[in-house]
Scaffold this active site. Sequence first.
Site, mmCIF file in Angstrom:
data_model
loop_
_atom_site.group_PDB
_atom_site.id
_atom_site.type_symbol
_atom_site.label_atom_id
_atom_site.label_comp_id
_atom_site.label_asym_id
_atom_site.label_seq_id
_atom_site.Cartn_x
_atom_site.Cartn_y
_atom_site.Cartn_z
ATOM 1 N N ASN A 9 0.877 -1.175 0.000
ATOM 2 C CA ASN A 9 0.000 0.000 0.000
ATOM 3 C C ASN A 9 0.913 1.223 0.000
ATOM 4 O O ASN A 9 1.493 1.555 1.023
ATOM 5 C CB ASN A 9 -0.885 -0.025 1.253
ATOM 6 C CG ASN A 9 -1.681 1.262 1.419
ATOM 7 O OD1 ASN A 9 -1.820 2.034 0.474
ATOM 8 N ND2 ASN A 9 -2.207 1.479 2.612
ATOM 9 N N TRP A 10 1.022 1.836 -1.151
ATOM 10 C CA TRP A 10 1.948 2.982 -1.261
ATOM 11 C C TRP A 10 1.383 4.253 -0.649
ATOM 12 O O TRP A 10 2.085 5.257 -0.557
ATOM 13 C CB TRP A 10 2.281 3.223 -2.740
ATOM 14 C CG TRP A 10 3.304 2.274 -3.296
ATOM 15 C CD1 TRP A 10 3.996 1.316 -2.606
ATOM 16 C CD2 TRP A 10 3.758 2.214 -4.649
ATOM 17 N NE1 TRP A 10 4.849 0.651 -3.457
ATOM 18 C CE2 TRP A 10 4.728 1.184 -4.710
ATOM 19 C CE3 TRP A 10 3.442 2.906 -5.816
ATOM 20 C CZ2 TRP A 10 5.381 0.841 -5.898
ATOM 21 C CZ3 TRP A 10 4.097 2.569 -6.996
ATOM 22 C CH2 TRP A 10 5.064 1.542 -7.037
ATOM 23 N N LYS A 11 0.122 4.245 -0.293
ATOM 24 C CA LYS A 11 -0.520 5.450 0.271
ATOM 25 C C LYS A 11 -0.268 6.635 -0.658
ATOM 26 O O LYS A 11 -0.248 6.464 -1.868
ATOM 27 C CB LYS A 11 -0.015 5.714 1.697
ATOM 28 C CG LYS A 11 -0.042 4.454 2.567
ATOM 29 C CD LYS A 11 0.127 4.730 4.012
ATOM 30 C CE LYS A 11 0.270 3.419 4.770
ATOM 31 N NZ LYS A 11 0.113 3.541 6.184
ATOM 32 N N HIS A 95 -9.515 1.086 4.513
ATOM 33 C CA HIS A 95 -8.256 1.224 5.260
ATOM 34 C C HIS A 95 -8.501 2.138 6.468
ATOM 35 O O HIS A 95 -9.284 3.087 6.378
ATOM 36 C CB HIS A 95 -7.175 1.804 4.347
ATOM 37 C CG HIS A 95 -5.814 1.753 4.962
ATOM 38 N ND1 HIS A 95 -5.387 2.676 5.876
ATOM 39 C CD2 HIS A 95 -4.802 0.863 4.810
ATOM 40 C CE1 HIS A 95 -4.153 2.366 6.265
ATOM 41 N NE2 HIS A 95 -3.775 1.263 5.623
ATOM 42 N N GLU A 97 -6.901 4.491 7.689
ATOM 43 C CA GLU A 97 -6.671 5.927 7.431
ATOM 44 C C GLU A 97 -7.882 6.543 6.745
ATOM 45 O O GLU A 97 -8.203 7.707 6.975
ATOM 46 C CB GLU A 97 -5.389 6.119 6.600
ATOM 47 C CG GLU A 97 -4.157 5.854 7.448
ATOM 48 C CD GLU A 97 -2.941 5.379 6.677
ATOM 49 O OE1 GLU A 97 -2.905 5.495 5.443
ATOM 50 O OE2 GLU A 97 -2.015 4.858 7.328
ATOM 51 N N GLU A 167 -5.597 -5.412 10.324
ATOM 52 C CA GLU A 167 -4.580 -4.385 10.557
ATOM 53 C C GLU A 167 -4.874 -3.652 11.855
ATOM 54 O O GLU A 167 -5.646 -2.665 11.862
ATOM 55 C CB GLU A 167 -4.574 -3.368 9.414
ATOM 56 C CG GLU A 167 -4.246 -3.950 8.060
ATOM 57 C CD GLU A 167 -3.609 -2.902 7.166
ATOM 58 O OE1 GLU A 167 -2.469 -3.119 6.743
ATOM 59 O OE2 GLU A 167 -4.240 -1.861 6.916
ATOM 60 N N GLY A 173 2.248 1.795 10.781
ATOM 61 C CA GLY A 173 3.207 2.897 10.667
ATOM 62 C C GLY A 173 3.912 3.249 11.972
ATOM 63 O O GLY A 173 4.551 4.297 12.072
ATOM 64 N N SER A 213 3.281 -2.607 10.303
ATOM 65 C CA SER A 213 4.727 -2.609 10.537
ATOM 66 C C SER A 213 5.419 -3.904 10.122
ATOM 67 O O SER A 213 6.407 -4.323 10.746
ATOM 68 C CB SER A 213 5.035 -2.267 12.004
ATOM 69 O OG SER A 213 4.581 -0.959 12.297
ATOM 70 N N GLY A 234 2.707 -1.323 4.294
ATOM 71 C CA GLY A 234 2.751 0.103 3.986
ATOM 72 C C GLY A 234 4.179 0.557 3.735
ATOM 73 O O GLY A 234 4.730 0.384 2.655
ATOM 74 N N GLY A 235 4.810 1.120 4.766
ATOM 75 C CA GLY A 235 6.142 1.719 4.638
ATOM 76 C C GLY A 235 7.165 0.832 3.929
ATOM 77 O O GLY A 235 7.902 1.307 3.054
#
Length: 250
Positions: A9-11, A95, A97, A167, A173, A213, A234-235
């Site tokens: 997930n590149w956001k 998601h 966010e 999640e 994150g 994470s 994600g990251g």
Amino acid sequence: MRRKVIAGNWKMNMLPNEAMNFINALAERQGQEKTCEVILCVPYTDLFYSLLTAQNTPIKIGAQNMHWEERGAYTGEIAPEMLQCINVQYVIIGHSERRQYFAETDETVNKKVKAALAHELTPILCVGETLKQKEVGLAEEVITKQVELALGGLIAKQVEEVIIAYEPIWAIGTGKVATKEDANDAIKQIRNKIADLYGEETAQNVTILYGGSVNGKNAKELFSTSDIDGALVGGASLKVGEFEEIIKSI
Ligand code: PEP
């Protein structure tokens, strides 16, 4: 055998040239090797470039959100058919966010899941509890309710097409990954809920990922469990070497 999935997930990261460089580099490292489904969920503006670059590679491209309506006066939104017609195959739905910053509710998540399936898009449905909910012992209730509401109105065959991502919000994150035991238990709770609602066979067939994470160092341990079928990352999906490590860990 359930399908194994590693989804990035590149956001709100990566310009088109960065996306193309990333996909080329990952494809080169991976070759045609296919131990699992590898999906990159990219920003809308990267979709077309990413789809073209990923052609003839095993890498699949997804979006990070969409509206549930077919067309209309929804300024700034993207309709399911707009994704489908350029051959996007996956879309992240709900998601945390989006729930937190863009007021998504279980009701809109449900509408989006149904709209995605109606357009042959595989929803990657995200659920997870906050730290507070975990601390007061509400995690199971929260995540199973989110799953029940998100899947409301689907038949068992459709449920099997959904990829669920557990999640925990406190792990996204933050560098605080859930223990493999806790993550596996939460995913079993989701499977039990699906068994209650749609039968044991469906529960055993649905792919459920862990997200929060995940990195190249902790992935192998998470994937050594009975019920974790992969990861939503994600990251660590922004660094090609690290993402490749995660793919190699499954
Ligand atoms: C995510 O955004 O879905 C996620 C899991 O992020 P991270 O891997 O950075 O925790």
